[in-house]
Design an enzyme around this catalytic site. Structure first.
Site, PDB file in Angstrom:
ATOM      1  N   GLY A   9      27.712 -69.681  27.580  1.00 23.97           N
ATOM      2  CA  GLY A   9      27.671 -70.906  26.803  1.00 23.97           C
ATOM      3  C   GLY A   9      28.991 -71.128  26.091  1.00 23.97           C
ATOM      4  O   GLY A   9      30.049 -70.664  26.544  1.00 23.97           O
ATOM      5  N   GLY A  10      28.942 -71.821  24.963  1.00 21.53           N
ATOM      6  CA  GLY A  10      30.164 -72.164  24.242  1.00 21.53           C
ATOM      7  C   GLY A  10      30.989 -70.969  23.820  1.00 21.53           C
ATOM      8  O   GLY A  10      32.222 -70.952  23.981  1.00 21.53           O
ATOM      9  N   VAL A  11      30.332 -69.928  23.300  1.00 23.78           N
ATOM     10  CA  VAL A  11      31.071 -68.750  22.823  1.00 23.78           C
ATOM     11  C   VAL A  11      31.615 -67.951  23.997  1.00 23.78           C
ATOM     12  O   VAL A  11      32.759 -67.482  23.967  1.00 23.78           O
ATOM     13  CB  VAL A  11      30.183 -67.871  21.922  1.00 23.78           C
ATOM     14  CG1 VAL A  11      30.949 -66.627  21.466  1.00 23.78           C
ATOM     15  CG2 VAL A  11      29.709 -68.659  20.708  1.00 23.78           C
ATOM     16  N   GLY A  12      30.825 -67.803  25.053  1.00 30.71           N
ATOM     17  CA  GLY A  12      31.295 -67.091  26.235  1.00 30.71           C
ATOM     18  C   GLY A  12      32.506 -67.756  26.858  1.00 30.71           C
ATOM     19  O   GLY A  12      33.474 -67.091  27.259  1.00 30.71           O
ATOM     20  N   THR A  95      23.802 -64.094  25.262  1.00 30.17           N
ATOM     21  CA  THR A  95      22.737 -65.023  25.618  1.00 30.17           C
ATOM     22  C   THR A  95      22.163 -65.663  24.352  1.00 30.17           C
ATOM     23  O   THR A  95      22.430 -65.223  23.235  1.00 30.17           O
ATOM     24  CB  THR A  95      21.619 -64.320  26.408  1.00 30.17           C
ATOM     25  OG1 THR A  95      21.091 -63.241  25.629  1.00 30.17           O
ATOM     26  CG2 THR A  95      22.137 -63.797  27.730  1.00 30.17           C
ATOM     27  N   LYS A 124      21.770 -62.534  17.596  1.00 28.75           N
ATOM     28  CA  LYS A 124      21.046 -62.041  16.426  1.00 28.75           C
ATOM     29  C   LYS A 124      19.671 -61.481  16.755  1.00 28.75           C
ATOM     30  O   LYS A 124      19.201 -60.557  16.092  1.00 28.75           O
ATOM     31  CB  LYS A 124      20.895 -63.169  15.398  1.00 28.75           C
ATOM     32  CG  LYS A 124      22.176 -63.605  14.743  1.00 28.75           C
ATOM     33  CD  LYS A 124      21.933 -64.655  13.666  1.00 28.75           C
ATOM     34  CE  LYS A 124      21.533 -65.993  14.263  1.00 28.75           C
ATOM     35  NZ  LYS A 124      22.643 -66.608  15.036  1.00 28.75           N
ATOM     36  N   GLY A 153      29.700 -64.880  12.328  1.00 29.20           N
ATOM     37  CA  GLY A 153      30.800 -65.180  13.231  1.00 29.20           C
ATOM     38  C   GLY A 153      32.098 -64.545  12.775  1.00 29.20           C
ATOM     39  O   GLY A 153      32.218 -63.326  12.674  1.00 29.20           O
ATOM     40  N   LYS A 224      20.441 -63.258   9.288  1.00 29.55           N
ATOM     41  CA  LYS A 224      21.727 -62.623   9.013  1.00 29.55           C
ATOM     42  C   LYS A 224      21.654 -61.674   7.818  1.00 29.55           C
ATOM     43  O   LYS A 224      22.211 -60.568   7.863  1.00 29.55           O
ATOM     44  CB  LYS A 224      22.791 -63.700   8.767  1.00 29.55           C
ATOM     45  CG  LYS A 224      23.155 -64.471  10.027  1.00 29.55           C
ATOM     46  CD  LYS A 224      24.022 -65.681   9.729  1.00 29.55           C
ATOM     47  CE  LYS A 224      24.372 -66.433  11.007  1.00 29.55           C
ATOM     48  NZ  LYS A 224      25.103 -67.692  10.730  1.00 29.55           N
ATOM     49  N   GLY A 321      32.364 -72.083  14.395  1.00 34.44           N
ATOM     50  CA  GLY A 321      32.883 -72.700  15.612  1.00 34.44           C
ATOM     51  C   GLY A 321      32.849 -71.698  16.745  1.00 34.44           C
ATOM     52  O   GLY A 321      32.826 -70.483  16.523  1.00 34.44           O
TER      53      GLY A 321
END
Length: 339
Positions: A9-12, A95, A124, A153, A224, A321
């Protein structure tokens, strides 16, 4: 270092860009060459025993091409192929978070640790639900479980607690840990808009999800602060152990009354020791200018530790982000080397 990436996804995708951008720096500064052998999604993935050409993957990302069109794509490639091939030393698990079951990330992490593969994750769910068992599994197999990205993050909250507060007992941890809710509350305070308008703006600029429930109801913050507590205070907290209130009921007049007093309303997660037990909560709290988290606004986050011998320690920053989260993953990959 040979790694496999599960979750694209976005982070990957940001991590792939970061590995390309930082390739020379990592080699020069840390003598670290990262070789990505697997990029896996839920329906298959890419595998190259010599290492995937990341420039080709960057083209897929930049041109918005379906990654299944890549000539090395294989349907149904999954964690079992990684285990069978036995050719990586680190799994990066990114994931989607599931705070109810932890899956599929929990299975990915468990299988990797069982097979002597280090794990770096920003997921998480598995860490919230099963950190202690996973940590024992990692220790028993002489590998590392790095979870710094799970609690804010880019904010070095976990690593700050592990390394920089080493030898000191943590008496309490307090944090502004969710960029979405902090942005909404800052927007309400500074632009004099109500909750709904601030939420819409957060969604418009990509800070809030289309379904922001986990954020605005307080469950992301709760997850968190529980992870922080279980990792750093050796507790065994679950979501049901915390009283959780989100920001949906915060009205503009609440914000304005706080401003008149020179105060701000923040969504605070806190865990603390009382009668040898660790307790906690998540709730919007009015804080004054003397509070260490007073200046944590918009997408930024902050963490505030009270300790027995090091005094009070605050860490502030770490904007939300995908690239910031990817940088946190890279930080943990580097820390595997013992830097």
């Amino acid at each position: 270092m040979d790694i496999g990436l599960i979750g694209f996804g976005g982070v990957g995708q940001a991590l792939i860009k970061l590995l390309i951008d930082k390739e020379s720096y990592l080699l020069q500064q840390y003598n670290l060459k990262i070789n990505v052998k697997y990029i896996i999604k839920s329906n298959g993935g890419i595998y190259n025993a010599s290492g995937i050409n990341l420039s080709e993957i960057l083209k897929v990302i930049d041109e918005n091409i379906n990654i299944k069109c890549h000539n090395e794509w294989k349907d149904n490639l999954n964690i079992n192929d990684i285990i069978d091939n036995n050719d990586i030393d680190t799994l990066v698990e990114l994931t989607s978070t599931n705070i109810e079951t932890g899956e599929p990330g929990l299975t990915h992490i468990r299988k990797s640790l069982e097979n002597n593969i280090n794990v770096v994750t920003g997921n998480k769910g598995p860490i919230l639900l099963d950190y202690k068992k996973l940590k024992v599994l990692a220790d028993n197999n002489n590998v590392e479980l790095k979870v710094g990205c799970t609690t804010g993050g880019a904010l070095p909250s976990i690593n700050g607690g592990i390394y920089d507060i080493a030898g000191s007992k943590i008496q309490s941890i307090e944090g502004v840990l969710n960029g979405t809710t902090n942005y909404i509350l800052s927007k309400m305070a500074n632009d004099n808009v109500d909750y709904k308008e601030a939420l819409l703006e957060a969604q418009k600029v990509g800070i809030a999800e289309s379904d922001p429930s986990l954020d605005v109801l307080g469950y992301d913050t709760a997850s968190k602060i529980i992870i922080l507590s279980n990792v750093l205070m050796n507790s065994d907290l679950k979501l049901e152990d915390l009283k959780i209130n989100g920001i949906e009921e915060v009205r503009l007049d609440n914000i304005e009354k706080a401003k008149v007093r020179g105060n701000k309303i923040k969504l605070i997660g806190k865990v603390y020791k009382k009668d040898n037990l660790v307790k906690g909560y998540v709730t919007p709290i009015e804080i004054d200018e003397n509070h260490p988290l007073y200046c944590v606004d918009y997408k930024n986050k902050g963490i505030y530790y009270k300790t027995d011998t090091l005094g009070d320690i605050s860490i502030i920053g770490g904007a939300s982000g995908t690239m910031n989260a990817a940088a946190s993953i890279l930080r943990d990959i580097i820390l595997l080397r013992g830097v």
